[in-house]
Design a protein around this motif. Structure first.
Motif, PDB file in Angstrom:
ATOM      1  N   ARG A 276       3.255  -4.136   0.974  1.00  5.84           N
ATOM      2  CA  ARG A 276       3.982  -3.162   1.801  1.00  5.84           C
ATOM      3  C   ARG A 276       4.479  -1.985   0.972  1.00  5.84           C
ATOM      4  NH1 ARG A 276       8.504  -6.964   3.979  1.00  5.84           N
ATOM      5  NH2 ARG A 276       8.389  -7.513   1.753  1.00  5.84           N
TER       6      ARG A 276
ATOM      7  N   PRO B 193       7.307  -1.459  -0.922  1.00 11.09           N
ATOM      8  CA  PRO B 193       8.667  -1.006  -0.574  1.00 11.09           C
ATOM      9  C   PRO B 193       9.272  -0.164  -1.704  1.00 11.09           C
ATOM     10  CG  PRO B 193       8.720  -3.273  -1.319  1.00 11.09           C
ATOM     11  CD  PRO B 193       7.264  -2.891  -1.263  1.00 11.09           C
ATOM     12  N   GLU B 194      10.185   0.692  -1.291  1.00 13.66           N
ATOM     13  CA  GLU B 194      10.932   1.503  -2.254  1.00 13.66           C
ATOM     14  C   GLU B 194      12.211   0.768  -2.631  1.00 13.66           C
ATOM     15  OE1 GLU B 194      10.783   6.045  -1.972  1.00 13.66           O
ATOM     16  OE2 GLU B 194      10.567   5.396   0.111  1.00 13.66           O
TER      17      GLU B 194
END
Length: 406
Positions: A13, A15-16
């Motif tokens: 995914r 993610p940050e």
């Protein structure tokens, strides 16, 4: 808000992520309150002063404290506290959740002791690393007490215990009203001092300079034979009869070639005197040729006018002469340049080191059995001491010196 983020590439995914320490203070506090709430704990009263000290700590210290605060919240939510103790099962669960670094049972107990009585919202400031001084002001020292401490160390022996010096100051400080902290605090201040200052306090300034001075490594391969000749004298440890029946500890005067360590010549005299020294220099020059430079100390037998008269040297001047009369010495007449060693620097002379070798192989020889009265400088001959004849002493010294030189 310009807060940097990173992307976790390993997660599909992507993610940050944001580092909690990079968040502005209000957001960081909000995140911490959410973590406390999620753990089922009451946040408690916010300590602004403690969090101000936390904000002033380094990022590494803050990160360490935040991780410990998470561990403390997990243990507290699990029912552990300093009073109730820590079960092995909860310790294993904490290790599985937070990793093996800093999660051994002793460390977990220490974390619980640190946060005992502290509200969960203030766990992070309370768990700043111990080497940080943010949590409390530095210990107070009276200038008089610290000066007394250093004076005690200076006047005592070089191995006097620091703790005893601390006790001495503690007793005086109690009567005079000086501020004097615990021993560990005093030791830390002493340990933080530069090594040069500690050596000076223990051994004196001169000894500290000597120990810290970087030795000069000389390369003798560039020195030619008879370019530098070292002169020195040493009192022997045996007794000799110079023909008058009186036992005398003779002095061995020696000239040694610096380039080769070869003993060019020696003179066994009843005392270290200028007449014998001048005679030795003439005999060596007659046998080996005139050398270029003479390196010696500024003893009266070597720096007097009979040997060094006319030499332009800082350390010259020992030896009596009438006002206005400056006799010229043997070195001046033979064209030998004189160089005097700095006082208290005996290791700089090749002759001094050669004598250290000679003393071990000459003074205790069997030829001097019964003529030896010990190594002490002030030793006197007892009734059992029988001095050897001068001829025997000359033969032993000459044979041994030539063998060592070869």
């Amino acid at each position: 808000m310009n807060v940097p983020t990173t992307i976790r590439e390993s997660d599909g995914r992507k993610p940050e992520l944001v580092n909690i320490l990079h968040l502005p203070e209000p957001e960081r506090r909000s995140w911490e309150a959410r973590q406390i709430e999620a753990a089922g704990l009451l946040a408690g009263e916010y300590d602004d002063a403690a969090h101000d000290r936390f904000a002033a700590a380094t990022p590494v210290m803050q990160a360490t404290a935040l991780r410990k605060a998470e561990i403390a919240r997990y243990l507290t939510a699990g029912g552990a506290s300093e009073g109730r103790g820590l079960t092995s099962e909860l310790a294993d669960q904490a290790r599985a959740k937070f990793g093996v670094d800093g999660t051994d049972k002793m460390t977990l107990r220490r974390i619980l002791r640190t946060v005992a009585g502290v509200d969960p919202v203030n766990f992070a400031p309370a768990l700043l690393p111990s080497h940080s001084r943010m949590g409390k002001p530095p210990a107070e020292f009276s200038a008089e007490a610290w000066a007394y401490f250093l004076t005690t160390i200076r006047d005592a022996g070089p191995h006097f215990p620091l703790k005893q010096a601390w006790r001495d100051v503690r007793d005086v400080a109690a009567r005079r009203g000086w501020a004097w902290p615990k021993y560990i605090t005093v030791w830390q201040r002493w340990d933080a001092m530069p090594e040069a200052e500690k050596l000076a306090a223990r051994h004196g300034t001169e000894e500290a300079i000597k120990r810290l001075a970087q030795p000069i490594r000389r390369d003798k391969t560039t020195i030619r034979s008879l370019e530098w000749v070292s002169l020195d004298g040493r009192t022997q440890d045996f007794w000799v009869d110079f023909g008058d029946g009186k036992p005398v500890r003779p002095v061995m005067l020696a000239l040694i070639d610096v380039a080769s360590n070869y003993v060019l010549g020696y003179e066994l005299a009843a005392s270290e005197n200028a007449v014998a020294t001048a005679r030795l220099i003439r005999n060596v020059c007659r046998e080996h040729s005139i050398f270029d430079r003479l390196y010696t100390d500024n003893g009266s037998a070597f720096a007097g006018h009979l040997v060094a008269g006319g030499a332009d040297c800082k350390w010259r001047g020992k030896g009596a002469a009438k006002p206005g009369v400056k006799p010229l010495g043997v070195c001046y007449h033979l064209g030998i340049e004189t160089k005097f060693a700095i006082p208290k620097n005996a290791k700089a002379k090749i002759a001094e080191r050669t004598f250290a070798t000679l003393s071990r192989v000459i003074d205790d020889r069997p030829e001097f059995l019964g003529a030896h009265a010990g190594h002490a400088p002030g030793a006197t001959p007892g009734k059992s001491v029988q001095p050897v004849a001068l001829a025997v002493a000359l033969a032993v010294n000459g044979f041994t010196s030539s063998r060592l030189a070869a």
